[in-house]
Write a protein that holds these residues in place. Structure first.
Motif, PDB file in Angstrom:
ATOM      1  N   VAL A 104       0.834  -1.203   0.000  1.00 22.74           N
ATOM      2  CA  VAL A 104       0.000   0.000   0.000  1.00 22.74           C
ATOM      3  C   VAL A 104       0.869   1.253   0.000  1.00 22.74           C
ATOM      4  O   VAL A 104       0.621   2.201  -0.760  1.00 22.74           O
ATOM      5  CB  VAL A 104      -0.950  -0.010   1.218  1.00 22.74           C
ATOM      6  CG1 VAL A 104      -1.525   1.378   1.471  1.00 22.74           C
ATOM      7  CG2 VAL A 104      -2.074  -1.015   0.998  1.00 22.74           C
ATOM      8  N   LEU A 105       1.878   1.286   0.804  1.00 25.36           N
ATOM      9  CA  LEU A 105       2.762   2.452   0.864  1.00 25.36           C
ATOM     10  C   LEU A 105       3.474   2.683  -0.465  1.00 25.36           C
ATOM     11  O   LEU A 105       3.643   3.832  -0.908  1.00 25.36           O
ATOM     12  CB  LEU A 105       3.784   2.285   1.996  1.00 25.36           C
ATOM     13  CG  LEU A 105       3.226   2.450   3.412  1.00 25.36           C
ATOM     14  CD1 LEU A 105       4.223   1.949   4.447  1.00 25.36           C
ATOM     15  CD2 LEU A 105       2.860   3.913   3.690  1.00 25.36           C
ATOM     16  N   LEU A 106       3.875   1.605  -1.129  1.00 24.53           N
ATOM     17  CA  LEU A 106       4.507   1.743  -2.444  1.00 24.53           C
ATOM     18  C   LEU A 106       3.489   2.223  -3.479  1.00 24.53           C
ATOM     19  O   LEU A 106       3.816   3.064  -4.347  1.00 24.53           O
ATOM     20  CB  LEU A 106       5.114   0.405  -2.883  1.00 24.53           C
ATOM     21  CG  LEU A 106       6.443   0.025  -2.218  1.00 24.53           C
ATOM     22  CD1 LEU A 106       6.802  -1.421  -2.539  1.00 24.53           C
ATOM     23  CD2 LEU A 106       7.562   0.960  -2.675  1.00 24.53           C
ATOM     24  N   ASP A 107       2.268   1.691  -3.406  1.00 22.20           N
ATOM     25  CA  ASP A 107       1.212   2.177  -4.317  1.00 22.20           C
ATOM     26  C   ASP A 107       1.062   3.692  -4.178  1.00 22.20           C
ATOM     27  O   ASP A 107       0.960   4.409  -5.180  1.00 22.20           O
ATOM     28  CB  ASP A 107      -0.129   1.510  -3.984  1.00 22.20           C
ATOM     29  CG  ASP A 107      -0.170   0.043  -4.363  1.00 22.20           C
ATOM     30  OD1 ASP A 107       0.705  -0.412  -5.116  1.00 22.20           O
ATOM     31  OD2 ASP A 107      -1.082  -0.665  -3.863  1.00 22.20           O
ATOM     32  N   LEU A 108       1.043   4.169  -2.943  1.00 25.06           N
ATOM     33  CA  LEU A 108       0.831   5.591  -2.674  1.00 25.06           C
ATOM     34  C   LEU A 108       2.065   6.412  -3.034  1.00 25.06           C
ATOM     35  O   LEU A 108       1.957   7.495  -3.613  1.00 25.06           O
ATOM     36  CB  LEU A 108       0.469   5.795  -1.203  1.00 25.06           C
ATOM     37  CG  LEU A 108      -0.838   5.121  -0.735  1.00 25.06           C
ATOM     38  CD1 LEU A 108      -0.964   5.207   0.781  1.00 25.06           C
ATOM     39  CD2 LEU A 108      -2.048   5.767  -1.411  1.00 25.06           C
ATOM     40  N   ALA A 109       3.237   5.905  -2.702  1.00 23.73           N
ATOM     41  CA  ALA A 109       4.484   6.650  -2.969  1.00 23.73           C
ATOM     42  C   ALA A 109       4.756   6.766  -4.460  1.00 23.73           C
ATOM     43  O   ALA A 109       5.321   7.767  -4.923  1.00 23.73           O
ATOM     44  CB  ALA A 109       5.656   5.968  -2.270  1.00 23.73           C
ATOM     45  N   LEU A 124       7.738   5.058   4.342  1.00 25.06           N
ATOM     46  CA  LEU A 124       8.536   3.954   3.789  1.00 25.06           C
ATOM     47  C   LEU A 124       9.983   4.003   4.262  1.00 25.06           C
ATOM     48  O   LEU A 124      10.622   2.966   4.474  1.00 25.06           O
ATOM     49  CB  LEU A 124       8.498   3.981   2.260  1.00 25.06           C
ATOM     50  CG  LEU A 124       7.343   3.225   1.596  1.00 25.06           C
ATOM     51  CD1 LEU A 124       7.303   3.521   0.112  1.00 25.06           C
ATOM     52  CD2 LEU A 124       7.480   1.714   1.826  1.00 25.06           C
ATOM     53  N   LYS A 125      10.499   5.194   4.461  1.00 22.01           N
ATOM     54  CA  LYS A 125      11.890   5.336   4.905  1.00 22.01           C
ATOM     55  C   LYS A 125      12.125   4.763   6.306  1.00 22.01           C
ATOM     56  O   LYS A 125      13.252   4.519   6.692  1.00 22.01           O
ATOM     57  CB  LYS A 125      12.300   6.812   4.876  1.00 22.01           C
ATOM     58  CG  LYS A 125      12.426   7.395   3.482  1.00 22.01           C
ATOM     59  CD  LYS A 125      12.727   8.897   3.566  1.00 22.01           C
ATOM     60  CE  LYS A 125      12.736   9.544   2.192  1.00 22.01           C
ATOM     61  NZ  LYS A 125      13.003  10.996   2.276  1.00 22.01           N
ATOM     62  N   ALA A 141      10.939   1.669 -10.709  1.00 20.20           N
ATOM     63  CA  ALA A 141      10.544   3.082 -10.687  1.00 20.20           C
ATOM     64  C   ALA A 141      11.770   3.992 -10.773  1.00 20.20           C
ATOM     65  O   ALA A 141      11.757   5.019 -11.479  1.00 20.20           O
ATOM     66  CB  ALA A 141       9.758   3.378  -9.414  1.00 20.20           C
ATOM     67  N   PHE A 142      12.834   3.625 -10.057  1.00 19.17           N
ATOM     68  CA  PHE A 142      14.082   4.411 -10.084  1.00 19.17           C
ATOM     69  C   PHE A 142      14.642   4.462 -11.508  1.00 19.17           C
ATOM     70  O   PHE A 142      15.049   5.530 -11.998  1.00 19.17           O
ATOM     71  CB  PHE A 142      15.092   3.800  -9.119  1.00 19.17           C
ATOM     72  CG  PHE A 142      16.495   4.301  -9.286  1.00 19.17           C
ATOM     73  CD1 PHE A 142      16.826   5.618  -8.942  1.00 19.17           C
ATOM     74  CD2 PHE A 142      17.492   3.484  -9.802  1.00 19.17           C
ATOM     75  CE1 PHE A 142      18.128   6.090  -9.102  1.00 19.17           C
ATOM     76  CE2 PHE A 142      18.778   3.950  -9.968  1.00 19.17           C
ATOM     77  CZ  PHE A 142      19.105   5.254  -9.619  1.00 19.17           C
ATOM     78  N   ILE A 152      13.793   7.440  -1.697  1.00 22.98           N
ATOM     79  CA  ILE A 152      13.607   6.319  -0.749  1.00 22.98           C
ATOM     80  C   ILE A 152      14.862   5.447  -0.726  1.00 22.98           C
ATOM     81  O   ILE A 152      15.372   5.081   0.336  1.00 22.98           O
ATOM     82  CB  ILE A 152      12.368   5.489  -1.128  1.00 22.98           C
ATOM     83  CG1 ILE A 152      11.093   6.306  -0.964  1.00 22.98           C
ATOM     84  CG2 ILE A 152      12.292   4.203  -0.278  1.00 22.98           C
ATOM     85  CD1 ILE A 152       9.863   5.670  -1.588  1.00 22.98           C
ATOM     86  N   LEU A 153      15.377   5.132  -1.913  1.00 21.74           N
ATOM     87  CA  LEU A 153      16.571   4.285  -1.990  1.00 21.74           C
ATOM     88  C   LEU A 153      17.790   4.956  -1.366  1.00 21.74           C
ATOM     89  O   LEU A 153      18.604   4.301  -0.711  1.00 21.74           O
ATOM     90  CB  LEU A 153      16.859   3.915  -3.453  1.00 21.74           C
ATOM     91  CG  LEU A 153      15.874   2.923  -4.091  1.00 21.74           C
ATOM     92  CD1 LEU A 153      16.055   2.873  -5.597  1.00 21.74           C
ATOM     93  CD2 LEU A 153      16.047   1.525  -3.476  1.00 21.74           C
TER      94      LEU A 153
END
Length: 925
Positions: A104-109, A124-125, A141-142, A152-153
């Motif tokens: 969910v957090l990745l969907d939103l981010a 996420l961090k 995505a990156f 994030i990475l």
């Protein structure tokens, strides 16, 4: 609303037991709760909000999936709940550990709403429980130019999920609570008889101190008196946590004395403080680290020494102890995490650096070792994706390399399996090492906790690094009762789906196998270079090196295929002399402990170290009797050094037994068992051709100590005695009181005998049959004056005994034989004077289902002599569990007392009890 109504009914039932509502893991129940939250006029809405926010289990539970999706709806504005703002929804997601919440957090981010994406990225961090599917999304995505993904990475690269956590307190004030005098078994903290409730943490918490309400009340009063301090649980004049890793024991201590891990996840506490005069049992100490706790070796009692430095002995030849400082209940102490000292007021008591190593401090800061392990992994992945060097964030791993010094066996295994250390650098004992794990075992009374741990770390499939993993059914083998029927099928399905070979087939296609887990792991270990992690203290293989572990460390090994620990020091054990024909190998095992203590003035040099036993000539089946007992020697692990020919024979036995498991239909889609057969064949070929001989230490390896066992000194059977009436309470229920058979003068009454558990092998069952034939031949009949319970460790052994005619002998003399088509549904409470042939499994040794009658004197082949484990006290007499060889146990039940040497020698006449003799070959490189 049937599901919700059932839940309310359960809540009322639990309220009568003084319990809170059970945490929710069901998607069906949570879906109803969400529907009631959405219905503004629903009479259950207020309670439903509380259940949703404060009482839903995180990770990969089905409830967590539903919760994460609903929180996503709130954040996107698709659902509006006044009490749960989008900001609060993000906070809830941050406490959900991983799995659905990360998705969910990745969907939103990675979504289109920039403001939401930024807020999701910040959450996420803080997360570490990401798996390949999650990091693959970030990488994709990156590479597509996402600045959010890059941000994030970059955060993961810098390990901000760790660096931005609050530093640990400089001073931690504790107040002592003495939980017992002498060694404290984990049974005191989490009794085996309550194993069924371990996954229900609040319910299980009621059993601490073996349900002693007075002790529990005393602990509550102490906490109330010192609300600003942590309680430190102490084993006075002993070692804390002997017997097993018992994650449930640490969970109980944390529940009563620790700190809540999250305001939104009930009854999961962390950071207990535990101590012992002689420290913490090695595997239990690992469990303390899982929860970010502190384990302290107090050394508040020391051996008194004379002017020449020799131990002062009492009238019985035991070392006299003197007190350096008091830790009586209610003593206020201060742990200084900067100076790494323990203080009483301004007085410095001792250095506790070993309790606060840089790595352990990281565990404390992160709230447990999992977060550190996953954090390091995530940092490594981020560096690889970004194409950057990993910055030094975590404490550097200690790498000890002594030029010109050879390697012990454990040092060789760790160097072979190490990952992440300096390339080409040979590491010696004391080095911190991440190692790949080959074999993992989960047992059934801790397995439900392991499955919970896997859910909470969001793992869904076994690591491909692991060669093989097994879920046993041995600890619940004796009685197929309602608790087992409720728990075990659910556990087997979860583990089977996860990728383990399971004792029971969820689809019912193969016969349930209740074999003792250690025996199965010993069979599926098919290399002397393997590392094995198992959810039981007796994970002590006679091939490779095995470590007993808590349910969480087992989960970590299953999920990541790795374990992290310092390379342990080793103690070398060799043998000289000749065994007398009437001695059993079990007597050699007990004599090893006795002679070691004598050689080192009462100091247990085995404690916390690896015993490297140069056993040479015994196959792994028989050598297991030694390695298994090393748990009772308080060793961290054990390694058998074998001759090439012996190792080949051991591997052939293992391979053939794995093939039987395949023939039964136990292999899975990944052909794990077939892979082990292939690995065994490859290792056998290496040995036969000389390409890679059996594992041996270097001749110039360095040992903490070397112990030479003189077989000539073993003149009669040896018995480990709990010494229940010793005036010094600290000397009761240890495994260090080893006595010769003649000590009892042939007069000590024996009420029950037990031949079984992991300490026996096929040879013991054959010895049993031969003794019975001898007795009948000498006396005309076999008559039992005490019950004899026999539980073969595995079905394979039963099948082999049937094929060779020995089972028929046992049947002839038995009054009860197990029936898998109609297993017992209730534990036996009374015994008749006859032989019982019980189902393969742990039986009396485990103490969670079957027990001897209270107050009995039990003579057993097992490993457990702790108070209340095999036998409870009665109002008139203390129960006692004496541990000895199969011949002594059998003869004791026929006589109803301990035998004399003359009776013993007559009973074993003509029987080859063991073929063990010291190797004449050079077992070093």
């Amino acid at each position: 609303m049937n599901t919700y109504n059932d839940y309310i009914k359960e809540i009322e039932e639990r309220k009568a037991q003084g319990l809170s509502p059970k945490p929710i893991d069901s998607s069906d129940l949570l879906s109803e709760i969400i529907a009631q939250i959405k219905d503004s006029g629903n009479p259950h809405r207020e309670d439903s909000l509380k259940f949703f926010i404060y009482n839903t289990l995180p990770g990969t539970t089905s409830a967590a999936l539903v919760k994460a999706q609903f929180l996503k709806e709130i954040i996107l504005g698709d659902a509006v709940v006044a009490e749960i703002t989008p900001t609060f929804a993000f906070e809830q997601l941050s406490h959900m550990k991983g799995g659905p919440s990360i998705k969910v957090l990745l969907d939103l981010a990675l979504g289109e709403d920039a403001a939401i994406a930024k807020e999701a990225a910040e959450v996420l961090k803080t997360q570490v429980f990401l798996y390949e599917a999650d990091t693959d999304r970030l990488e994709a995505a990156f590479k597509n130019g996402s600045e959010i993904a890059k941000d994030i990475l970059e955060s993961y690269l810098q390990a901000e999920f760790f660096t931005k956590l609050p530093e640990i307190e400089e001073e931690i004030e504790v107040v002592t609570f003495i939980a017992g005098v002498g060694d404290i078994s984990t049974d005191l903290l989490s009794p085996g008889s309550d194993a069924h409730s371990r996954s229900d943490r609040e319910l299980h918490g009621q059993c601490i101190f073996e349900h002693n309400k007075d002790m529990q009340s005393e602990l509550k009063a102490l906490k109330a008196e010192h609300p600003d301090k942590r309680v430190m649980l102490v084993a006075e004049k002993g070692t804390m946590g002997v017997g097993s890793s018992r994650m449930s024991g640490v969970n109980n201590v944390a529940l009563w004395t620790g700190i809540p891990g999250s305001p939104y996840v009930p009854f999961i506490n962390i950071a207990p403080v535990i101590a012992g005069t002689n420290g913490i049992s090695p595997i239990f100490l690992t469990t303390v680290g899982v929860t970010g706790g502190i384990g302290i070796d107090l050394k508040n009692w020391v051996i008194q020494r004379d002017a020449d430095g020799n131990p002062v002995l009492d009238a019985e030849g035991e070392p006299v102890l003197e007190q350096k400082y008091s830790v009586e209940t209610g003593t206020v102490l201060t742990i200084n995490t900067k100076t790494k000292k323990l203080y009483k007021g301004d007085q410095e008591l001792m250095d506790i650096s070993a309790s606060l190593t840089p790595q352990k401090v990281e565990f404390i800061k992160a709230g447990g070792s999992y977060a550190v392990v996953f954090g390091k992994k995530l940092q490594t992945i981020a560096a690889k994706i970004l194409g950057k060097e990993i910055p030094q964030v975590y404490a550097t791993s200690k790498e000890i390399s002594v030029e010109g010094q050879g390697l012990t066996a454990v040092e060789k295994i760790f160097n072979k399996n190490a990952v992440g250390n300096t390339p080409g650098k040979l590491l010696h004992a004391g080095s911190d090492v991440r190692v790949e794990v080959n074999i993992v075992g989960s047992q059934d009374t801790t397995g439900l906790m392991t499955s919970q741990e896997l859910e909470m770390m969001a793992a869904t499939v076994i690591s491909p690094i692991v060669d093989g993993a097994y879920q046993s059914g041995c600890h619940t083998a004796s009685v197929w009762d309602s608790k087992s029927k409720a728990n075990i099928p659910r556990l087997m399905k979860f583990m089977n789906d996860f990728g383990l070979i399971t004792a029971r087939d969820p689809k019912g296609k193969y016969h349930a196998m209740t074999d003792v887990i250690h025996k199965v792991l010993n069979d599926i270990t098919v290399s002397d270079w393997d590392i094995i992690i198992g959810g039981d203290s007796h994970t002590r293989m006679s091939k490779g090196v095995a470590f007993g572990a808590d349910s969480g460390t087992v989960a970590l090994a299953l999920a990541t295929g790795e374990a992290t620990m310092p390379i342990p020091q080793s103690v070398k054990v060799t043998f000289k002399g000749t065994m007398k024909s009437y001695m059993d190998f079990r007597d050699v095992v007990h004599a090893t402990q006795q002679q070691m203590l004598k050689q080192f003035g009462g100091e247990n040099v085995f404690q916390g170290r690896v015993i490297e036993v140069h056993i040479g000539t015994l196959t792994s089946d028989q050598a297991f009797t030694f390695t298994d007992w090393t748990a009772e020697m308080k060793a961290k692990a054990s390694i058998c050094i074998s001759e090439d020919e012996t190792l080949i024979e051991s591997l052939e036995i293992s391979r053939d037994r794995i093939q039987i498991m395949i023939d039964k239909g136990m292999d899975n889609e990944n052909k794990v068992l077939q892979g082990l057969v292939d690995k065994a064949n490859a290792r056998i070929q290496e040995l036969k051709t000389g390409i890679k001989p059996a594992l041996k230490p270097d001749a110039n390896a360095n040992y903490y100590a070397e112990v030479v066992i003189d077989l000539d000194e073993i003149a009669e059977p040896m018995i480990a005695d709990p010494d229940v009436n010793n005036e010094d309470v600290s000397k009761r229920y240890t495994h260090d009181t080893i006595r010769p058979l003649s000590y009892y003068g042939g007069t000590k009454k024996v009420d029950l005998g037990f031949v079984g558990s992991c300490m026996v092998h096929k040879g013991d069952m054959k010895i049993l049959a031969q003794i019975l034939k001898n007795i009948e031949e000498q006396h005309g009949k076999v008559e039992f004056k005490a019950p004899l319970v026999v539980a073969p460790p595995t079905y394979n052994i039963v099948d082999e005994l049937k094929a060779e005619g020995d089972w028929e002998v046992l049947q002839k003399y038995s009054g009860f034989e197990f029936d898998d088509n109609a297993p017992k549904d209730a534990a036996r409470t009374k015994y008749e004077n006859m032989l019982y042939l019980e189902r393969p499994g742990c039986n009396l040794c485990m103490g969670n289902q079957e027990k001897a009658e209270p107050g009995d004197t039990v003579m057993a082949t097992s490993t457990r002599l702790f108070q209340g484990r095999v036998v409870k006290d009665s109002g008139e007499k203390k129960g006692e569990s004496l541990l000895s060889s199969t011949p002594v146990v059998v003869l004791s039940t026929i006589l109803g007392r301990t035998p004399t040497m003359e009776e013993y020698e007559a009973a074993v006449d003509g029987i080859v009890l063991t073929k063990f003799k010291p190797s004449q070959k050079q077992l070093v490189m």
